[in-house]
Design an enzyme around this catalytic site. Structure first.
Site, short mmCIF file in Angstrom:
data_model
loop_
_atom_site.label_atom_id
_atom_site.label_comp_id
_atom_site.label_asym_id
_atom_site.label_seq_id
_atom_site.Cartn_x
_atom_site.Cartn_y
_atom_site.Cartn_z
CB THR A 112 -1.00 -0.20 1.10
OG1 THR A 112 -1.50 -1.13 1.04
CG2 THR A 112 -1.91 1.37 1.19
CB THR A 169 0.21 -4.19 6.47
OG1 THR A 169 -0.75 -3.93 6.01
CG2 THR A 169 1.21 -2.88 6.55
CG ASP A 170 -3.11 -7.75 3.66
OD1 ASP A 170 -3.22 -6.91 4.79
OD2 ASP A 170 -4.07 -7.98 2.62
#
Length: 327
Positions: free
Chosen positions: A14, A90-91
């Site tokens: 992101t 971040t996932d």
């Protein structure tokens, strides 16, 4: 005079995304040169960008994670580098950080970070997280664990878990708490950072073993697990309830898999606490561990799967697996 040369490995996420042309959301847009140009300059830090990939973190495979570890090691062998910061979605940030922690041979500091908001969104957190990652990387002594840095906080790769899908402060520790934070441009440590050790005992060369993760659910039938055995799995991780308990309907299948020589690792779906041999009833953690299942301790199911894949792929002796998961 610049005395810290930090490699910034860009993998995507992101932090580099923009609204897509379809209008449905955001997608990779290779904004990293703009991001790097927005950093506040520091006289003591030289940044070198390594454009490794630009992919969302759900696209990161275990093979990608291990290749990233090898590439970081290769670059940091050069004496003029002080450490590395990895920009990542971040996932799977905690999971990639965990593979790096298990696999890296370098003793130089490695920090992972990303953002929860895309470039151009109000409250964009990418620049701050990257800046803080650089500060942490230049402030830490060599030899410590890989650390996840988000929203000013630092967590060990062993313990970090993403608990919130939307907050700009999405990570927590599963057991130790934050190891430190960045405040007013300075690293403040709350505790000693664990010494990074090669938990496999040799260079990690592979991560391709066929290991499957199953999350227990009410009434889960043993046939589900037997079908996996028939498909040729090399290892199984079961994410159980509470302290590591599963429905009694699956116990016979677990026993059958163990008797076939397939290692079974027992994890917990709980964020904190982990597996403990407390319950001695059919499907209870005490019974399963006594049967031969390996306790994942505080590791969640996904990290346990990655560690078991590494162990099997690198011919770790079956008798050493419990010790490996105890580290």
């Amino acid at each position: 005079m610049k005395n810290n040369k930090i490699a910034v490995f860009i993998t995507g996420g992101t932090i580099g995304m923009s609204p897509s042309d379809s209008g449905l959301g955001v997608s990779p847009d290779n904004n990293f040169e703009q991001i790097l140009a927005s950093l506040a300059p520091r006289d003591d830090i030289e940044v070198e960008a390594i454009f490794w990939a630009d992919i969302p973190s759900p696209h990161m495979t275990p093979e990608h994670m291990l290749q990233l570890a090898h590439d970081i090691d290769q670059l940091l062998e050069k004496n003029d580098y002080s450490g590395a910061v990895v920009l990542h979605g971040t996932d799977l940030l905690a999971e990639t950080s965990f593979v790096l922690n298990v696999s890296l041979t370098t003793s130089k500091p490695v920090i992972t970070t990303g953002s929860m908001r895309h470039l151009g969104e109000a409250g964009y957190d990418g620049i701050r997280n990257l800046q803080n990652g650089l500060i942490a990387c230049t402030s830490l002594p060599p030899g410590g664990d890989v650390l996840v840095q988000m929203a000013d906080w630092l967590f060990s790769a062993q313990d970090a878990i993403k608990q919130d899908s939307l907050s700009v402060d999405p990570f927590v520790s599963q057991s130790r708490g934050a190891v430190g934070r960045i405040a007013a441009g300075t690293l403040i440590l709350n505790q000693n950072i664990s010494k990074r050790a090669n938990k496999i005992g040799k260079k990690v060369e592979g991560i391709s073993a066929n290991v499957v993760l199953v999350t227990a659910y009410p009434g889960m039938p043993g046939s589900l697990l037997i079908n996996l055995l028939n498909q040729g799995i090399e290892g199984l991780v079961i994410e159980g309830f509470g302290a590591g308990n599963i429905p009694p309907t699956a116990v016979g299948a677990v026993r059958h898999i163990l008797q076939a020589g397939i290692p079974v690792v027992l994890a917990s779906r709980c964020i904190r606490g982990g597996v403990a041999p407390i319950y001695d009833y059919p499907g209870g953690g005490a019974e399963l561990i006594d049967m031969g299942c390996i306790s994942a301790g505080a590791l969640n199911g996904t990290k346990a799967l990655l560690l078991l894949k590494i162990a099997i792929s690198n011919q770790v002796d079956r008798s050493s697996l419990q010790e490996l998961f105890s580290l």
